[in-house]
Design a protein around this motif. Sequence first.
Motif, mmCIF file in Angstrom:
data_model
loop_
_atom_site.group_PDB
_atom_site.id
_atom_site.type_symbol
_atom_site.label_atom_id
_atom_site.label_comp_id
_atom_site.label_asym_id
_atom_site.label_seq_id
_atom_site.Cartn_x
_atom_site.Cartn_y
_atom_site.Cartn_z
ATOM 1 N N VAL A 647 0.844 -1.205 0.000
ATOM 2 C CA VAL A 647 0.000 0.000 0.000
ATOM 3 C C VAL A 647 0.875 1.249 0.000
ATOM 4 O O VAL A 647 0.659 2.204 -0.759
ATOM 5 C CB VAL A 647 -0.942 -0.026 1.217
ATOM 6 C CG1 VAL A 647 -1.748 1.262 1.276
ATOM 7 C CG2 VAL A 647 -1.869 -1.234 1.145
ATOM 8 N N THR A 648 1.884 1.263 0.877
ATOM 9 C CA THR A 648 2.778 2.418 0.942
ATOM 10 C C THR A 648 3.526 2.601 -0.377
ATOM 11 O O THR A 648 3.726 3.737 -0.829
ATOM 12 C CB THR A 648 3.766 2.228 2.098
ATOM 13 O OG1 THR A 648 3.046 1.978 3.305
ATOM 14 C CG2 THR A 648 4.612 3.471 2.279
ATOM 15 N N ALA A 649 3.926 1.498 -1.008
ATOM 16 C CA ALA A 649 4.646 1.596 -2.271
ATOM 17 C C ALA A 649 3.778 2.213 -3.363
ATOM 18 O O ALA A 649 4.220 3.097 -4.113
ATOM 19 C CB ALA A 649 5.133 0.209 -2.696
ATOM 20 N N ARG A 650 2.506 1.766 -3.455
ATOM 21 C CA ARG A 650 1.627 2.346 -4.484
ATOM 22 C C ARG A 650 1.350 3.819 -4.217
ATOM 23 O O ARG A 650 1.313 4.629 -5.141
ATOM 24 C CB ARG A 650 0.335 1.539 -4.533
ATOM 25 C CG ARG A 650 0.495 0.131 -5.102
ATOM 26 C CD ARG A 650 -0.851 -0.479 -5.451
ATOM 27 N NE ARG A 650 -1.670 -0.640 -4.276
ATOM 28 C CZ ARG A 650 -1.730 -1.748 -3.558
ATOM 29 N NH1 ARG A 650 -1.011 -2.791 -3.928
ATOM 30 N NH2 ARG A 650 -2.503 -1.842 -2.498
ATOM 31 N N ASP A 657 4.557 10.436 -8.853
ATOM 32 C CA ASP A 657 4.217 10.432 -10.278
ATOM 33 C C ASP A 657 5.462 10.196 -11.142
ATOM 34 O O ASP A 657 5.763 10.958 -12.059
ATOM 35 C CB ASP A 657 3.527 11.739 -10.666
ATOM 36 C CG ASP A 657 2.896 11.637 -12.055
ATOM 37 O OD1 ASP A 657 2.698 10.496 -12.526
ATOM 38 O OD2 ASP A 657 2.623 12.686 -12.673
ATOM 39 N N LEU A 658 6.212 9.163 -10.804
ATOM 40 C CA LEU A 658 7.381 8.805 -11.608
ATOM 41 C C LEU A 658 7.515 7.286 -11.631
ATOM 42 O O LEU A 658 6.981 6.588 -10.771
ATOM 43 C CB LEU A 658 8.662 9.463 -11.080
ATOM 44 C CG LEU A 658 9.100 9.195 -9.631
ATOM 45 C CD1 LEU A 658 9.876 7.910 -9.509
ATOM 46 C CD2 LEU A 658 9.967 10.354 -9.150
ATOM 47 N N LEU A 678 2.460 -7.591 -6.224
ATOM 48 C CA LEU A 678 2.765 -6.160 -6.281
ATOM 49 C C LEU A 678 3.438 -5.815 -7.605
ATOM 50 O O LEU A 678 3.141 -4.771 -8.216
ATOM 51 C CB LEU A 678 3.656 -5.789 -5.101
ATOM 52 C CG LEU A 678 4.138 -4.333 -5.070
ATOM 53 C CD1 LEU A 678 2.965 -3.374 -5.037
ATOM 54 C CD2 LEU A 678 5.067 -4.090 -3.888
ATOM 55 N N TYR A 679 4.358 -6.673 -8.097
ATOM 56 C CA TYR A 679 4.992 -6.406 -9.388
ATOM 57 C C TYR A 679 3.958 -6.378 -10.513
ATOM 58 O O TYR A 679 4.025 -5.521 -11.394
ATOM 59 C CB TYR A 679 6.054 -7.460 -9.672
ATOM 60 C CG TYR A 679 6.605 -7.367 -11.084
ATOM 61 C CD1 TYR A 679 7.535 -6.388 -11.432
ATOM 62 C CD2 TYR A 679 6.155 -8.239 -12.076
ATOM 63 C CE1 TYR A 679 8.017 -6.292 -12.731
ATOM 64 C CE2 TYR A 679 6.642 -8.141 -13.366
ATOM 65 C CZ TYR A 679 7.570 -7.170 -13.690
ATOM 66 O OH TYR A 679 8.035 -7.067 -14.971
ATOM 67 N N ASP A 680 3.007 -7.315 -10.489
ATOM 68 C CA ASP A 680 1.972 -7.340 -11.535
ATOM 69 C C ASP A 680 1.171 -6.047 -11.529
ATOM 70 O O ASP A 680 0.846 -5.501 -12.589
ATOM 71 C CB ASP A 680 1.057 -8.547 -11.327
ATOM 72 C CG ASP A 680 1.781 -9.868 -11.542
ATOM 73 O OD1 ASP A 680 2.811 -9.856 -12.239
ATOM 74 O OD2 ASP A 680 1.309 -10.899 -11.018
ATOM 75 N N GLU A 681 0.834 -5.526 -10.342
ATOM 76 C CA GLU A 681 0.075 -4.271 -10.275
ATOM 77 C C GLU A 681 0.901 -3.102 -10.802
ATOM 78 O O GLU A 681 0.396 -2.259 -11.550
ATOM 79 C CB GLU A 681 -0.365 -4.015 -8.838
ATOM 80 C CG GLU A 681 -1.404 -5.008 -8.319
ATOM 81 C CD GLU A 681 -1.909 -4.611 -6.944
ATOM 82 O OE1 GLU A 681 -1.454 -3.572 -6.429
ATOM 83 O OE2 GLU A 681 -2.762 -5.343 -6.392
ATOM 84 N N ILE A 682 2.178 -3.030 -10.413
ATOM 85 C CA ILE A 682 3.026 -1.937 -10.893
ATOM 86 C C ILE A 682 3.235 -2.045 -12.403
ATOM 87 O O ILE A 682 3.218 -1.034 -13.124
ATOM 88 C CB ILE A 682 4.371 -1.957 -10.140
ATOM 89 C CG1 ILE A 682 4.152 -1.676 -8.641
ATOM 90 C CG2 ILE A 682 5.339 -0.952 -10.734
ATOM 91 C CD1 ILE A 682 5.415 -1.772 -7.809
ATOM 92 N N ALA A 683 3.397 -3.286 -12.915
ATOM 93 C CA ALA A 683 3.598 -3.469 -14.357
ATOM 94 C C ALA A 683 2.361 -3.045 -15.146
ATOM 95 O O ALA A 683 2.476 -2.516 -16.252
ATOM 96 C CB ALA A 683 3.955 -4.923 -14.655
ATOM 97 N N ASP A 685 0.416 -0.615 -14.371
ATOM 98 C CA ASP A 685 0.343 0.849 -14.368
ATOM 99 C C ASP A 685 1.519 1.488 -15.104
ATOM 100 O O ASP A 685 1.330 2.471 -15.833
ATOM 101 C CB ASP A 685 0.302 1.369 -12.925
ATOM 102 C CG ASP A 685 -0.948 0.897 -12.181
ATOM 103 O OD1 ASP A 685 -1.949 0.595 -12.876
ATOM 104 O OD2 ASP A 685 -0.914 0.827 -10.945
ATOM 105 N N LEU A 686 2.730 0.960 -14.930
ATOM 106 C CA LEU A 686 3.929 1.614 -15.439
ATOM 107 C C LEU A 686 4.619 0.847 -16.548
ATOM 108 O O LEU A 686 5.606 1.327 -17.107
ATOM 109 C CB LEU A 686 4.923 1.836 -14.282
ATOM 110 C CG LEU A 686 4.397 2.640 -13.083
ATOM 111 C CD1 LEU A 686 5.479 2.759 -12.021
ATOM 112 C CD2 LEU A 686 3.930 4.025 -13.517
ATOM 113 N N GLY A 687 4.149 -0.358 -16.847
ATOM 114 C CA GLY A 687 4.816 -1.160 -17.853
ATOM 115 C C GLY A 687 5.895 -2.044 -17.231
ATOM 116 O O GLY A 687 6.116 -2.046 -16.017
ATOM 117 N N THR A 688 6.599 -2.783 -18.090
ATOM 118 C CA THR A 688 7.624 -3.714 -17.614
ATOM 119 C C THR A 688 8.838 -2.959 -17.102
ATOM 120 O O THR A 688 9.364 -2.082 -17.788
ATOM 121 C CB THR A 688 8.046 -4.663 -18.740
ATOM 122 O OG1 THR A 688 6.879 -5.345 -19.231
ATOM 123 C CG2 THR A 688 9.048 -5.675 -18.257
#
Length: 739
Positions: A647-650, A657-658, A678-683, A685-688
């Motif tokens: 949660v804190t990471a997201r 915004d980077l 968590l990696y799947d969620e970040i990917a 939003d931000l791509g690989t």
Amino acid sequence: MSLINPADSIEEQNAKLQTIAAALMKRVEYDTAQSGAAYAQFERAALLEKRVRERTLELERTLDLLHDSNAQLARANQETEAARRNLADAIETVSEGFALFDGADVLVMCNSRFCRYFRDTVPQLDPGLSFAEYVAQVSRSAHLALPKGETAESWTAKRIQRHKDRHVMFNVQLSQDRWVQVSEHRTATGGTVVLQTDVTDLIRLERQERTRLKDKQARMIRATLDHLNQGVCIFDEDARLVGWNQKLGALLSLPARRLQLGVTFIGLLDQLDDEFRFVRGLDRDGFRLWALAAGPRPPVSFEVRDGAQSSLQIFGRGMPDGGFVISVTDVTAEREAAQKLSDLNEILEQRVMERTLELEDALSAAERANASKSRFVAAASHDLLQPLSAAKLFLSSLADRLPDDRDRQVLGKAESALSSAEQLIDALLDISKLESDGLSFDIRPVALREIFAPLRDEMEVMADRKGLTLRVLDSSLTVETDPAYLRRVVQNLMANAIRYTDTGRVVVGARRSAGSARIEVWDTGPGIAEADQGTIFEEFKRLDTTASSNDGLGLGLAIVERACARLGHPLGLWSEPGRGACFMVNVPIVDRAAPRRTQSARRVYATGLAHAGLIVLLVENDPQLRRAITILVESWGVNVLEAEDAVTARELLRDLDLAPDALLLDYRLGSGLTGLELYDEIARDLGTLPCALVTADRAPELRQACADRGLELLPKPLDRHKLARFLETSARAAVESVR
């Protein structure tokens, strides 16, 4: 005729009888041959007469049984006939058509209502009629309304096929809009009971109810369409308009007289003037081809602009019956808002760039100040140690000349104060070295007993002064580390354990743990509360506020943490108040013959990362390990964004915004979400992004999951060299992406 006179006396009768018996015996004795044959015939005659009499009796009994059986059979026939008449009467009273076929599919009986709806087949309904012939006659009946495209032969074949089921029920349409429900049921003996029920009234009521519901649904659909804030139009399979709402005409600027039932799609499209421009997605010809396509239509979405101001979003989707529906939404406000957001985003990007440049200048200044501070501390420590050492020598020589014990006590206190100052300067010098980017280590294989044995001899004196038992367990393990810094780490941990333990013992040893040696320092001291376990590694932090400077300066654990972080040796702590504490350091195990790692290799990692400008997101729920990794990675010139959970990471990524250049994620975050999730969620939003998963789990399933995603797997205890190689790869990828 009697041989004896009854009137004679008994004596006379006996005499006569004796005379007769003697004569007879004499005759028998002289005439045996002639009398034997006669006696045998007499015996056979008597036996034959007995048998004839027995057979006669048996025949009489059999005749009686036959008469009884005939009587019972007559009564049974009478009862059967009565039952048949009763069954026929009962079947005749049934209001439905009834027929019974035996196991060979031959008609046994039926009532007068059976096939009354097929009057032309009634004359042939006689017992002995086969089921197949019965179906054939019904299929040729003039009263049967065959379905569209159905022939009598095909209807007969389907009817015979359904007859194979154990229970059958279906409706048959008759002429003059009448309906009959036919049901078949198997009997226990394999026969078939056929029932025919008139369901015309039910079918008509259902039809009326369906029509009423359709009218109600049509009104509800009309009300719903008119209530929508979107324009909607519905076309049938021939691309003709069958439904629309008022909003459609307002959005497309079409008058009501042009929206008529049955107008074609092409005609409606041609009514749109040239002011409607297809600006995003399909063009006019593509939209026309989609509407006129045969077969299923994929969903389409595009935008048109009416003049210079209005923007319309058009969405089309095919329907199962071959028709399609089109919706029109006014998105003018959304497009204007998006344009404003785009303009605002450009302004914000400019401001962020300016702020980033300011932060980079501030960071450069802070780095220069930190480097200056490190150089100053190193220089000042070196310059201060010489006069302090000289002062200690003068005090030592002066102690031999003072005869007064009180003067010698004052001199001892002064010497102790100088020793404390010397320890403080040494500790500050160590911290300065550990924070310096130019620090290099002598990484090579070293036997743990070479470190444990000298420390045992050195620390036994301190333990004896406090009355403690110090036990250092011998170890045959060989580890890969800098022996000088590892010795300093173990020395500080042992000194800290002895210093804060009043009674009991201190135990030092090493145990093998998943390819590494875990050095453990146990004590029976007061223990450390959980709230204080994260602060004891801070500089000048001591939990015992009443302790003097002679009991420690609060820098030992700070040096331990920084040295372990720079060496890549994970540091752990277990403690409970009142039960003591255990500090643990994990060091990789190597063979004695392992090749020596040179300092030049270490400098490759430090130099290669110092100017990379990487931004790494570190998500680790263990604060001690997170702090150790942060110190180590930042010492290589990498910027670290820390987070303790998903949660804190997201939230951190959303607020900044980077997109970071690389990810360091713990597998078990302790918040219901794994590092892979968590990696799947970040990917998404931000791509690989380059990512390394840090875990002590060595399951093959996890290794395969990382391989499928292209992730690096860094097992615990964390190998600093593998971590450095991962960051080097991420740095090269970041440089290539900029090019």
